[in-house]
Design an enzyme around this catalytic site. Structure first.
Site, PDB file in Angstrom:
ATOM      1  N   GLY A  77       0.848  -1.189   0.000  1.00  0.00           N
ATOM      2  CA  GLY A  77       0.000   0.000   0.000  1.00  0.00           C
ATOM      3  C   GLY A  77       0.877   1.229   0.000  1.00  0.00           C
ATOM      4  N   TYR A 150       8.834  -3.266   4.151  1.00  0.00           N
ATOM      5  CA  TYR A 150       8.410  -3.517   2.757  1.00  0.00           C
ATOM      6  C   TYR A 150       9.635  -3.506   1.841  1.00  0.00           C
ATOM      7  CZ  TYR A 150       6.298  -2.234  -1.794  1.00  0.00           C
ATOM      8  OH  TYR A 150       5.953  -2.167  -3.126  1.00  0.00           O
ATOM      9  N   LYS A 154      11.477  -6.571  -0.388  1.00  0.00           N
ATOM     10  CA  LYS A 154      11.760  -6.452  -1.829  1.00  0.00           C
ATOM     11  C   LYS A 154      13.223  -6.814  -2.096  1.00  0.00           C
ATOM     12  CE  LYS A 154       7.806  -5.098  -3.598  1.00  0.00           C
ATOM     13  NZ  LYS A 154       7.047  -6.060  -4.397  1.00  0.00           N
ATOM     14  N   ASN A 179       6.860   4.539  -7.617  1.00  0.00           N
ATOM     15  CA  ASN A 179       5.556   5.232  -7.534  1.00  0.00           C
ATOM     16  C   ASN A 179       4.755   5.233  -8.832  1.00  0.00           C
ATOM     17  OD1 ASN A 179       5.431   6.173  -4.812  1.00  0.00           O
ATOM     18  ND2 ASN A 179       7.089   7.573  -5.327  1.00  0.00           N
ATOM     19  N   ARG A 284      13.168  11.170  -3.436  1.00  0.00           N
ATOM     20  CA  ARG A 284      13.408   9.986  -4.287  1.00  0.00           C
ATOM     21  C   ARG A 284      13.091  10.352  -5.741  1.00  0.00           C
ATOM     22  NH1 ARG A 284      10.490   5.144  -2.252  1.00  0.00           N
ATOM     23  NH2 ARG A 284      12.338   4.923  -0.973  1.00  0.00           N
TER      24      ARG A 284
HETATM   25  P1  NAD Z   1      -1.939  -3.861  -5.789  1.00  0.00           P
HETATM   26  O1  NAD Z   1      -2.055  -3.959  -4.303  1.00  0.00           O
HETATM   27  O2  NAD Z   1      -3.001  -3.135  -6.533  1.00  0.00           O
HETATM   28  O3  NAD Z   1      -1.782  -5.319  -6.422  1.00  0.00           O
HETATM   29  C1  NAD Z   1      -1.232  -6.395  -5.735  1.00  0.00           C
HETATM   30  C2  NAD Z   1      -2.211  -7.532  -5.812  1.00  0.00           C
HETATM   31  O4  NAD Z   1      -1.657  -8.671  -5.156  1.00  0.00           O
HETATM   32  C3  NAD Z   1      -3.552  -7.230  -5.116  1.00  0.00           C
HETATM   33  O5  NAD Z   1      -4.617  -7.315  -6.028  1.00  0.00           O
HETATM   34  C4  NAD Z   1      -3.636  -8.279  -4.039  1.00  0.00           C
HETATM   35  O6  NAD Z   1      -4.950  -8.764  -3.806  1.00  0.00           O
HETATM   36  C5  NAD Z   1      -2.732  -9.378  -4.584  1.00  0.00           C
HETATM   37  N1  NAD Z   1      -2.277 -10.257  -3.520  1.00  0.00           N
HETATM   38  C6  NAD Z   1      -1.808  -9.906  -2.293  1.00  0.00           C
HETATM   39  N2  NAD Z   1      -1.567 -10.987  -1.566  1.00  0.00           N
HETATM   40  C7  NAD Z   1      -1.897 -12.060  -2.345  1.00  0.00           C
HETATM   41  C8  NAD Z   1      -1.902 -13.459  -2.111  1.00  0.00           C
HETATM   42  N3  NAD Z   1      -1.512 -13.966  -0.945  1.00  0.00           N
HETATM   43  N4  NAD Z   1      -2.318 -14.271  -3.116  1.00  0.00           N
HETATM   44  C9  NAD Z   1      -2.744 -13.758  -4.289  1.00  0.00           C
HETATM   45  N5  NAD Z   1      -2.774 -12.429  -4.562  1.00  0.00           N
HETATM   46  C10 NAD Z   1      -2.357 -11.599  -3.587  1.00  0.00           C
HETATM   47  O7  NAD Z   1      -0.505  -3.235  -6.068  1.00  0.00           O
HETATM   48  P2  NAD Z   1       0.132  -2.661  -7.416  1.00  0.00           P
HETATM   49  O8  NAD Z   1       0.286  -1.211  -7.229  1.00  0.00           O
HETATM   50  O9  NAD Z   1      -0.595  -3.190  -8.584  1.00  0.00           O
HETATM   51  O10 NAD Z   1       1.578  -3.314  -7.312  1.00  0.00           O
HETATM   52  C11 NAD Z   1       1.948  -4.489  -8.027  1.00  0.00           C
HETATM   53  C12 NAD Z   1       3.383  -4.865  -7.647  1.00  0.00           C
HETATM   54  O11 NAD Z   1       4.269  -3.770  -7.931  1.00  0.00           O
HETATM   55  C13 NAD Z   1       3.568  -5.172  -6.163  1.00  0.00           C
HETATM   56  O12 NAD Z   1       4.488  -6.215  -6.034  1.00  0.00           O
HETATM   57  C14 NAD Z   1       4.155  -3.894  -5.609  1.00  0.00           C
HETATM   58  O13 NAD Z   1       4.920  -4.128  -4.447  1.00  0.00           O
HETATM   59  C15 NAD Z   1       5.014  -3.438  -6.771  1.00  0.00           C
HETATM   60  N6  NAD Z   1       5.267  -1.988  -6.738  1.00  0.00           N
HETATM   61  C16 NAD Z   1       4.234  -1.113  -6.955  1.00  0.00           C
HETATM   62  C17 NAD Z   1       4.479   0.252  -6.904  1.00  0.00           C
HETATM   63  C18 NAD Z   1       3.379   1.251  -7.133  1.00  0.00           C
HETATM   64  O14 NAD Z   1       3.654   2.455  -7.082  1.00  0.00           O
HETATM   65  N7  NAD Z   1       2.143   0.857  -7.368  1.00  0.00           N
HETATM   66  C19 NAD Z   1       5.767   0.727  -6.635  1.00  0.00           C
HETATM   67  C20 NAD Z   1       6.788  -0.194  -6.410  1.00  0.00           C
HETATM   68  C21 NAD Z   1       6.526  -1.552  -6.484  1.00  0.00           C
END
Ligand code: NAD
Length: 328
Positions: A77, A150, A154, A179, A284
């Site tokens: 989040g 978090y 990673k 982001n 950042r």
């Molecule tokens: P998001 O929370 O919308 O998507 C992640 C999904 O993973 C969710 O739909 C959630 O239900 C699912 N999930 C969580 N636990 C699970 C489980 N045990 N089994 C099955 N599904 C599960 O996040 P996002 O923004 O789409 O991010 C996607 C990826 O990119 C993540 O790994 C996040 O850490 C990484 N990331 C995102 C950002 C960003 O700015 N959005 C930045 C850096 C890294």
């Protein structure tokens, strides 16, 4: 023969956009997530509701030698979720377990290529104390000192992916997202990130009203529109470069200026009040030298263009939820 892809986290923000992109490219796609996508019906050919912390689910969804697996599932989040400390054990346990399971099954099933979404949160905090001059080049990751658990997860998982490549020959691709924002992303509920949260606050504010912004507003970040993120993921997947590589915008902005940009797009007259809140590191920005060198490409979509798409989308959600409350 159609190429096949599995998208883990397909019910989430970036996963949802990635599924659409893969379908446009003609892939056969299976999505898996704990939940269905909140904002649009999935375009995946097959969608499995399942918990990837359970190895049996990973075995079930990886029942064939997929050409490509995209591992985006994580317990994550925005600042209000990862910087308060309240969710640390869950974040570490849940996301690490998903990655441990996914890689082991990918190895056993001879998956041809697996993508992992790491995060800029793995960069050390000592390089991000000056809001005007943060350092986030890929080679600045060590000595490690991420600010949040978090970020530590990673970093651990990056090592895990690289080790499966080294010891088992698994073909991996690792990107560090900075982001990502855009339409069909979380905008309410505590997991939303700064662009969506600020769009919501501005949309909720009355003309002449005030919005609250966490911290002194001088903390800097860069924000990448989601379709550009997906473009970067696809290009990395097609290339021979394993990473880790930044996928982010290098258009750095102070958070108060981000809020001002959104206010301007809204056409409202809204003031900013800075209050105490979880803000994370001071500065950042994505360093895009490596992605340019390795992929001959870097994101170029402007923040303003992305916000001009995102604000009306969030504003429409705010209006719909207001109507729902009024008619209750
Ligand atoms: P998001 O929370 O919308 O998507 C992640 C999904 O993973 C969710 O739909 C959630 O239900 C699912 N999930 C969580 N636990 C699970 C489980 N045990 N089994 C099955 N599904 C599960 O996040 P996002 O923004 O789409 O991010 C996607 C990826 O990119 C993540 O790994 C996040 O850490 C990484 N990331 C995102 C950002 C960003 O700015 N959005 C930045 C850096 C890294």
């Amino acid at each position: 023969m159609k190429k096949t892809a599995l998208v883990a986290g397909a019910g989430g923000f970036i996963g949802g956009h990635l599924v659409k992109r893969l379908k446009k490219e003609g892939y056969w796609v299976r999505g898996v997530d704990l939940k269905h996508h909140e904002f649009s019906p999935t375009k995946a050919d097959d969608f499995v509701i399942g918990d990837l912390r359970d190895a049996a689910t990973c075995n079930k969804v990886m029942d064939r030698a997929f050409d490509e697996v995209y591992q985006l599932a994580a317990d994550m989040g925005g600042a209000g979720f990862i910087f308060t400390g309240e969710n640390d054990a869950a974040v570490l346990h849940n996301s690490a377990t998903i990655n441990l399971n996914m890689l082991e099954v990918a190895k056993n099933m001879n998956i041809k290529k697996i993508f992992y979404s790491s995060s800029a949160c793995m960069y050390p905090k000592y390089n991000q104390e000056d809001p005007d001059n943060p350092k986030c080049s890929e080679d600045s990751a060590y000595p490690a000192d991420p600010e949040s658990e978090y970020g530590w997860e990673k970093l651990f998982s990056e090592h895990l992916y690289m080790s499966y490549n080294k010891n088992h020959g698994t073909s991996v691709r690792v990107a560090r997202f900075h982001n990502i924002f855009g339409v069909e992303g979380t905008w309410i509920g505590g997991r939303e990130k700064a662009p969506a949260a600020l769009c919501r606050k501005v949309a909720e504010a009355k003309d002449g009203g005030t919005i609250e912004v966490w911290g002194d507003g001088k903390q800097t970040r860069s924000f990448l529109y989601v379709t550009e993120c997906v473009e970067g993921v696809r290009r990395l997947m097609e290339s021979d470069f394993m990473g880790p590589v930044n996928i982010g915008s290098d258009e750095m902005i102070a958070v108060n200026d981000l809020a001002k940009m959104i206010i301007k797009i809204s056409g409202k007259n809204v003031r900013i009040k800075n209050i105490e809140g979880p803000t994370g590191i001071r500065g950042r920005n994505s360093d895009n030298r490596l992605i340019r060198e390795k992929l001959g490409w870097a994101p170029s979509y402007s923040l303003k263009t992305g916000l001009e798409k995102t604000y009306p989308w969030v504003e429409a959600r705010v209006k719909t939820s207001r109507l729902a409350i009024q008619t209750r």
